[in-house]
Design a protein around this motif. Sequence first.
Motif, PDB file in Angstrom:
ATOM      1  N   ASP A 296      22.024 111.451 -16.871  1.00 54.65           N
ATOM      2  CA  ASP A 296      20.961 111.681 -15.988  1.00 54.65           C
ATOM      3  C   ASP A 296      21.171 112.714 -14.954  1.00 54.65           C
ATOM      4  O   ASP A 296      20.484 113.086 -14.118  1.00 54.65           O
ATOM      5  N   ARG A 299      18.158 115.137 -14.093  1.00 56.35           N
ATOM      6  CA  ARG A 299      17.199 114.628 -13.093  1.00 56.35           C
ATOM      7  C   ARG A 299      17.636 115.135 -11.906  1.00 56.35           C
ATOM      8  O   ARG A 299      16.667 115.399 -10.708  1.00 56.35           O
ATOM      9  N   ALA A 313       5.247 114.605 -11.291  1.00 57.73           N
ATOM     10  CA  ALA A 313       5.784 113.869 -12.307  1.00 57.73           C
ATOM     11  C   ALA A 313       5.927 112.179 -12.039  1.00 57.73           C
ATOM     12  O   ALA A 313       5.530 111.028 -12.667  1.00 57.73           O
ATOM     13  N   PHE A 325      10.424 110.389 -18.171  1.00 54.38           N
ATOM     14  CA  PHE A 325      10.781 111.588 -18.805  1.00 54.38           C
ATOM     15  C   PHE A 325       9.575 111.925 -19.636  1.00 54.38           C
ATOM     16  O   PHE A 325       9.408 113.148 -19.948  1.00 54.38           O
ATOM     17  N   GLU A 328       7.801 114.112 -17.073  1.00 56.09           N
ATOM     18  CA  GLU A 328       8.727 115.136 -17.000  1.00 56.09           C
ATOM     19  C   GLU A 328       8.344 116.470 -18.283  1.00 56.09           C
ATOM     20  O   GLU A 328       8.175 117.463 -17.743  1.00 56.09           O
ATOM     21  N   ARG A 329       8.246 116.051 -19.242  1.00 58.81           N
ATOM     22  CA  ARG A 329       7.843 116.987 -20.543  1.00 58.81           C
ATOM     23  C   ARG A 329       6.622 117.703 -20.336  1.00 58.81           C
ATOM     24  O   ARG A 329       6.553 118.940 -20.354  1.00 58.81           O
ATOM     25  N   ASP A 335      12.229 117.683 -20.376  1.00 54.58           N
ATOM     26  CA  ASP A 335      12.698 116.417 -19.596  1.00 54.58           C
ATOM     27  C   ASP A 335      14.204 116.665 -19.105  1.00 54.58           C
ATOM     28  O   ASP A 335      14.763 117.549 -19.698  1.00 54.58           O
ATOM     29  N   HIS A 336      14.545 115.752 -18.315  1.00 49.00           N
ATOM     30  CA  HIS A 336      15.988 115.790 -17.735  1.00 49.00           C
ATOM     31  C   HIS A 336      16.991 115.793 -18.636  1.00 49.00           C
ATOM     32  O   HIS A 336      18.076 116.340 -18.312  1.00 49.00           O
ATOM     33  N   HIS A 361      16.789 110.755 -25.387  1.00 49.11           N
ATOM     34  CA  HIS A 361      15.111 110.467 -25.175  1.00 49.11           C
ATOM     35  C   HIS A 361      14.499 110.875 -26.777  1.00 49.11           C
ATOM     36  O   HIS A 361      13.209 111.000 -26.550  1.00 49.11           O
ATOM     37  N   ASN A 392      13.156 106.429 -12.511  1.00 50.91           N
ATOM     38  CA  ASN A 392      12.367 105.890 -13.447  1.00 50.91           C
ATOM     39  C   ASN A 392      12.319 104.396 -13.292  1.00 50.91           C
ATOM     40  O   ASN A 392      13.355 103.665 -13.287  1.00 50.91           O
TER      41      ASN A 392
END
Length: 439
Positions: A296, A299, A313, A325, A328-329, A335-336, A361, A392
């Motif tokens: 992570d 992040r 987000a 995630f 995030e996209r 994502d992270h 992910h 999250n």
Amino acid sequence: MVRRTVSELSPGMVLAEDALTPGGRFLMPRGTILDAGHLKSLVAWNLTEVTVIAAAEANPQSTEAPPSSASAPVADDDGDGRAAAEAALAERFACSDVAGGPTAVLYRLALDREVRRLQAGGPVADQTPVAEERSRRPIDPATPGPLSLEGLLRDEPKLVSPPEVYLRINDVLKDPASTVDDAAESIKHDPSLAAKLLRLVNSSYYARTMRAMRGRFPAKIDSLSRAVMVVGARQLATLALGVSVLPLFQDIPPQWVNMRLFWEHSVGCAAAAQAIAAATGRINAETAFVAGLLHDIGRIITFKQAVVHMGVAMRRAEVEAVPLFVVEREVIGFDHAALGGHLLQKWQFPANLEKMVRYHHDLGEPLFIDEPAVIHLADIVATAMGWGGSGNRRVPPLDPAAWEALGLTEDGLAGLVPVMEARLAETMRSFFPDHQGPP
């Protein structure tokens, strides 16, 4: 209540007292409804006997064994703790199907743990001041535009190049002719790093290896050269690689997430990845540990460099009850995991480590999914069990292809979780000496 040897136990029996390891470490809570995974774990820890509830005590009106499904009731004296635990887990597992399969196993284990924590006087999960403040934060009506991977890294000076100790360690990893002394030399000039590694190597995880080498080393490994002999030069260098970059990621603004909880989640994922790797033989256990530890890191960069985007987000993830995630996209453009993988690639980390972080992910991307599947499952386990938190709150759905690729069974997973939890507590004390007891 009756005492039973472990060989006399059968699925459906209920623990009348907490189960402790021979060394006195907490293993399972009073009220656990034993299944095949629990029984394997008790055998693995070399327990001789435990106290269980007699059949008449468990259900005076019936001789049937208690149910052992994921929805089976957890012992609770007044019912309030269990209701609060179920409410918290309803939020945590909102994106997952807990009716059956490995996710149901994790739900049952998480419910056991949450009830135990509440009975010990802990707060309801996800109701920390940070979580409460975050839940009240409004969504910015002006959705910001997408960012770039390279732009986020360029704007953080500490990430332009890796720390010096990392460069020394990386040279050892790249050189197939590196020796024990080379590995030790690359680490010893950083006292803090050396101390953390020695604490890790002296943990119970490596006790079996040290017993196998009895006579060659003292009970306590007190030098890096001896540590290299126990763990292996490349394995210790890999561990050092991950631990050496932790100081770069220590200053998340507190309005986003508690840093201790962030690292607890990261260490929990690392412990889970290490156990999964060891059980499946898919990858080296130390490599899995480091990938879990760093999974992570992307992040943290977004928390610091994409404040507006992450604000949108995180609030959307709360409102829409989806894993962070996913949003995030949509908000950031990636994502992270992709950002963390890009950083490791930029720093020329070993390709398998970069791949495991980047695709944990997104298992549809890599040609071979065994390695990222380990981190995918480990992250799900850590999130499901409530080991810390990285911002999250939702357990991501388990990719069926990842589960199939790893070749684990549900009973096998259930038996691994107590081992992971013990490893988490021990490793947290290696990084944070003031860490107390089971997390």
